[in-house]
Scaffold this motif. Structure first.
Motif, PDB file in Angstrom:
ATOM      1  N   ALA A 176     -75.163  43.591 -50.702  1.00  0.00           N
ATOM      2  CA  ALA A 176     -73.923  43.659 -49.924  1.00  0.00           C
ATOM      3  C   ALA A 176     -74.064  44.617 -48.748  1.00  0.00           C
ATOM      4  CB  ALA A 176     -72.759  44.076 -50.825  1.00  0.00           C
ATOM      5  N   LEU A 177     -74.737  45.741 -48.961  1.00  0.00           N
ATOM      6  CA  LEU A 177     -74.943  46.710 -47.884  1.00  0.00           C
ATOM      7  C   LEU A 177     -75.803  46.126 -46.769  1.00  0.00           C
ATOM      8  CD1 LEU A 177     -74.524  49.655 -46.951  1.00  0.00           C
ATOM      9  CD2 LEU A 177     -76.672  50.180 -48.098  1.00  0.00           C
ATOM     10  N   VAL A 178     -76.867  45.452 -47.133  1.00  0.00           N
ATOM     11  CA  VAL A 178     -77.749  44.858 -46.130  1.00  0.00           C
ATOM     12  C   VAL A 178     -77.019  43.769 -45.344  1.00  0.00           C
ATOM     13  CG1 VAL A 178     -79.836  43.445 -45.851  1.00  0.00           C
ATOM     14  CG2 VAL A 178     -79.866  45.446 -47.333  1.00  0.00           C
ATOM     15  N   GLN A 179     -76.269  42.923 -46.037  1.00  0.00           N
ATOM     16  CA  GLN A 179     -75.553  41.859 -45.345  1.00  0.00           C
ATOM     17  C   GLN A 179     -74.457  42.415 -44.431  1.00  0.00           C
ATOM     18  OE1 GLN A 179     -76.335  38.589 -45.223  1.00  0.00           O
ATOM     19  NE2 GLN A 179     -78.124  39.220 -46.408  1.00  0.00           N
ATOM     20  N   GLY A 180     -73.776  43.450 -44.886  1.00  0.00           N
ATOM     21  CA  GLY A 180     -72.767  44.086 -44.036  1.00  0.00           C
ATOM     22  C   GLY A 180     -73.378  44.728 -42.812  1.00  0.00           C
ATOM     23  N   ALA A 181     -74.503  45.395 -42.993  1.00  0.00           N
ATOM     24  CA  ALA A 181     -75.187  46.023 -41.863  1.00  0.00           C
ATOM     25  C   ALA A 181     -75.698  44.970 -40.888  1.00  0.00           C
ATOM     26  CB  ALA A 181     -76.331  46.890 -42.365  1.00  0.00           C
TER      27      ALA A 181
ATOM     28  N   LEU B  15     -75.760  36.746 -43.276  1.00  0.00           N
ATOM     29  CA  LEU B  15     -75.001  35.528 -43.567  1.00  0.00           C
ATOM     30  C   LEU B  15     -73.565  35.542 -43.048  1.00  0.00           C
ATOM     31  CD1 LEU B  15     -76.164  35.033 -47.255  1.00  0.00           C
ATOM     32  CD2 LEU B  15     -76.951  33.813 -45.240  1.00  0.00           C
ATOM     33  N   VAL B  16     -73.066  36.694 -42.647  1.00  0.00           N
ATOM     34  CA  VAL B  16     -71.651  36.797 -42.283  1.00  0.00           C
ATOM     35  C   VAL B  16     -71.309  35.879 -41.113  1.00  0.00           C
ATOM     36  CG1 VAL B  16     -69.873  38.369 -41.432  1.00  0.00           C
ATOM     37  CG2 VAL B  16     -71.434  39.123 -43.203  1.00  0.00           C
TER      38      VAL B  16
ATOM     39  N   ASP C 149     -65.056  33.198 -38.524  1.00  0.00           N
ATOM     40  CA  ASP C 149     -65.154  33.291 -37.067  1.00  0.00           C
ATOM     41  C   ASP C 149     -64.029  34.164 -36.527  1.00  0.00           C
ATOM     42  OD1 ASP C 149     -67.368  31.723 -36.913  1.00  0.00           O
ATOM     43  OD2 ASP C 149     -66.280  29.886 -36.438  1.00  0.00           O
ATOM     44  N   GLY C 150     -64.409  35.181 -35.784  1.00  0.00           N
ATOM     45  CA  GLY C 150     -63.454  36.121 -35.235  1.00  0.00           C
ATOM     46  C   GLY C 150     -63.180  37.313 -36.134  1.00  0.00           C
ATOM     47  N   TYR C 151     -63.632  37.246 -37.371  1.00  0.00           N
ATOM     48  CA  TYR C 151     -63.398  38.317 -38.336  1.00  0.00           C
ATOM     49  C   TYR C 151     -64.712  38.896 -38.875  1.00  0.00           C
ATOM     50  CZ  TYR C 151     -58.678  36.462 -38.333  1.00  0.00           C
ATOM     51  OH  TYR C 151     -57.443  36.044 -37.949  1.00  0.00           O
ATOM     52  N   GLU C 152     -65.781  38.739 -38.119  1.00  0.00           N
ATOM     53  CA  GLU C 152     -67.086  39.184 -38.594  1.00  0.00           C
ATOM     54  C   GLU C 152     -67.137  40.692 -38.818  1.00  0.00           C
ATOM     55  OE1 GLU C 152     -66.836  37.212 -35.851  1.00  0.00           O
ATOM     56  OE2 GLU C 152     -67.885  35.363 -36.385  1.00  0.00           O
ATOM     57  N   ILE C 153     -66.494  41.452 -37.927  1.00  0.00           N
ATOM     58  CA  ILE C 153     -66.506  42.912 -38.075  1.00  0.00           C
ATOM     59  C   ILE C 153     -65.806  43.316 -39.365  1.00  0.00           C
ATOM     60  CG2 ILE C 153     -65.655  45.080 -37.104  1.00  0.00           C
ATOM     61  CD1 ILE C 153     -66.113  43.919 -34.345  1.00  0.00           C
ATOM     62  N   TYR C 154     -64.643  42.732 -39.610  1.00  0.00           N
ATOM     63  CA  TYR C 154     -63.885  43.071 -40.818  1.00  0.00           C
ATOM     64  C   TYR C 154     -64.635  42.675 -42.084  1.00  0.00           C
ATOM     65  CZ  TYR C 154     -60.198  43.495 -37.352  1.00  0.00           C
ATOM     66  OH  TYR C 154     -59.471  43.846 -36.259  1.00  0.00           O
ATOM     67  N   ALA C 155     -65.258  41.518 -42.062  1.00  0.00           N
ATOM     68  CA  ALA C 155     -66.021  41.064 -43.228  1.00  0.00           C
ATOM     69  C   ALA C 155     -67.233  41.963 -43.464  1.00  0.00           C
ATOM     70  CB  ALA C 155     -66.466  39.616 -43.028  1.00  0.00           C
ATOM     71  N   SER C 156     -67.877  42.397 -42.398  1.00  0.00           N
ATOM     72  CA  SER C 156     -69.044  43.275 -42.548  1.00  0.00           C
ATOM     73  C   SER C 156     -68.638  44.635 -43.094  1.00  0.00           C
ATOM     74  CB  SER C 156     -69.747  43.439 -41.201  1.00  0.00           C
ATOM     75  OG  SER C 156     -70.239  42.209 -40.756  1.00  0.00           O
ATOM     76  N   ILE C 157     -67.536  45.176 -42.590  1.00  0.00           N
ATOM     77  CA  ILE C 157     -67.040  46.452 -43.099  1.00  0.00           C
ATOM     78  C   ILE C 157     -66.634  46.313 -44.556  1.00  0.00           C
ATOM     79  CG2 ILE C 157     -65.196  48.161 -42.873  1.00  0.00           C
ATOM     80  CD1 ILE C 157     -65.399  47.713 -39.822  1.00  0.00           C
ATOM     81  N   ALA C 158     -65.998  45.202 -44.903  1.00  0.00           N
ATOM     82  CA  ALA C 158     -65.598  44.966 -46.295  1.00  0.00           C
ATOM     83  C   ALA C 158     -66.830  44.893 -47.203  1.00  0.00           C
ATOM     84  CB  ALA C 158     -64.780  43.689 -46.400  1.00  0.00           C
ATOM     85  N   LEU C 159     -67.909  44.290 -46.731  1.00  0.00           N
ATOM     86  CA  LEU C 159     -69.140  44.234 -47.525  1.00  0.00           C
ATOM     87  C   LEU C 159     -69.742  45.619 -47.724  1.00  0.00           C
ATOM     88  CD1 LEU C 159     -70.941  41.041 -46.212  1.00  0.00           C
ATOM     89  CD2 LEU C 159     -70.222  41.496 -48.555  1.00  0.00           C
TER      90      LEU C 159
END
Length: 63
Positions: free
Chosen positions: A9-14, A28-29, A36-46
């Motif tokens: 999860a950390l690697v995918q978020g980074a 994969l995000v 789409d449009g929420y990549e930053i939020y999804a990465s931070i959540a990961l």
């Protein structure tokens, strides 16, 4: 097992944050259509999920 999932999860978020800010393709995000449009939020959540998984992993080791 929780530590491994936290690492993934950390690697995918980074990778998601790197993709948003530099355009470098990885992770994969950005490939998940409904994000789409929420990549930053999804990465931070990961990344937050990874931290929680690391804490749970350490807590499980002490018990």
């Amino acid at each position: 097992m929780l530590g491994f999932l936290g690492f993934i999860a950390l690697v995918q978020g980074a990778f998601g944050l790197v993709h948003v800010f530099t355009g470098w393709h990885g992770g994969l995000v950005q490939r998940i259509g409904f994000l789409d449009g929420y990549e930053i939020y999804a990465s931070i959540a990961l990344i937050v999920l990874a931290c929680a998984l690391f804490v749970l992993s350490d807590k499980q080791k002490t018990e």
